[in-house]
Design an enzyme around this catalytic site. Structure first.
Site, short mmCIF file in Angstrom:
data_model
loop_
_atom_site.label_atom_id
_atom_site.label_comp_id
_atom_site.label_asym_id
_atom_site.label_seq_id
_atom_site.Cartn_x
_atom_site.Cartn_y
_atom_site.Cartn_z
N GLU A 190 18.12 56.94 1.78
CA GLU A 190 18.80 56.55 0.54
C GLU A 190 20.23 56.09 0.87
OE1 GLU A 190 18.61 59.71 -2.25
OE2 GLU A 190 19.36 58.47 -3.91
N ARG B 32 7.08 69.74 9.79
CA ARG B 32 5.94 70.24 9.01
C ARG B 32 4.65 69.50 9.38
NH1 ARG B 32 10.32 70.34 5.66
NH2 ARG B 32 9.88 68.24 4.91
#
Ligand code: AMP
Length: 175
Positions: free
Chosen positions: A95, A58
């Site tokens: 994470e 993006r």
């Protein structure tokens, strides 16, 4: 113009608990897309920036426009296994586990003045890794720009201490 109203929140995508900030709703209309690009261009023009580095995928949507208007070249940072020539890479924490980004070994040259761009700042791991790649190649990071900054518990800015940061829209992370 309030860019926030053009960003779609998609709950639980790509997995449960993630509030995905979808910029396709901002890009699909000329006015907000132009506004977002122009605000970044206006902020960083006349600073001698000669390369814009953007992160797959993006980041490319805005990054090419920004580079063109700043009179700079455009450099692609990609996920592993995508770039055809020799690369340098940086790993960063997710994470769970780690990920890495890659850049062609000759994309940045000694003394380049670089703007790093991505669509969104969350924990800052991706943008920091991109800055490391630029500096490993002898470039100087003039600034780091995002359309969206998630604020609150993620502390993305802490990872980018010492760099000038521009974000167009701040969105608090819901705890
Ligand atoms: P980070 O490295 O944690 O700052 O994550 C930034 C990268 O992950 C950017 O390339 C974003 O496109 C993507 N990303 C992280 N969180 C989100 C989110 N909530 N919505 C959309 N994209 C995200």
């Amino acid at each position: 113009m309030d860019l926030l109203q053009h960003i779609r929140n998609v709950p639980d995508w790509p997995k449960e608990g993630i509030q995905f900030k979808d910029i396709t709703t901002l890009c699909k209309a000329h006015a907000p897309f132009k506004e977002a690009c122009d605000r970044i261009i206006d902020h960083f023009k006349n600073r001698g920036i000669n390369k814009v580095v953007a992160i797959e995928a993006r980041g490319y949507v805005f990054g090419g426009v920004i580079a063109y208007e700043l009179g700079a070249g455009f450099v692609l940072i990609r996920k592993p296994g995508k770039l055809p020539y020799k690369t340098i890479s940086e790993s960063y924490q997710l994470e769970y586990g780690t990920d890495s980004i890659h850049m062609h070994i000759d994309a940045i040259e000694e003394g380049d003045k670089v703007l790093v761009f991505d669509d969104l700042l969350a924990t800052g791991g991706t943008a920091k890794a991109a800055c490391n790649l630029v500096e490993k190649s002898g470039g100087k990071v003039e600034g780091v720009a995002f359309v969206i900054e998630l604020t609150g518990s993620l502390h993305g800015r802490d990872q980018l201490k010492g760099y000038e940061i521009l974000s167009l829209v701040e969105i608090p992370v819901e705890e």
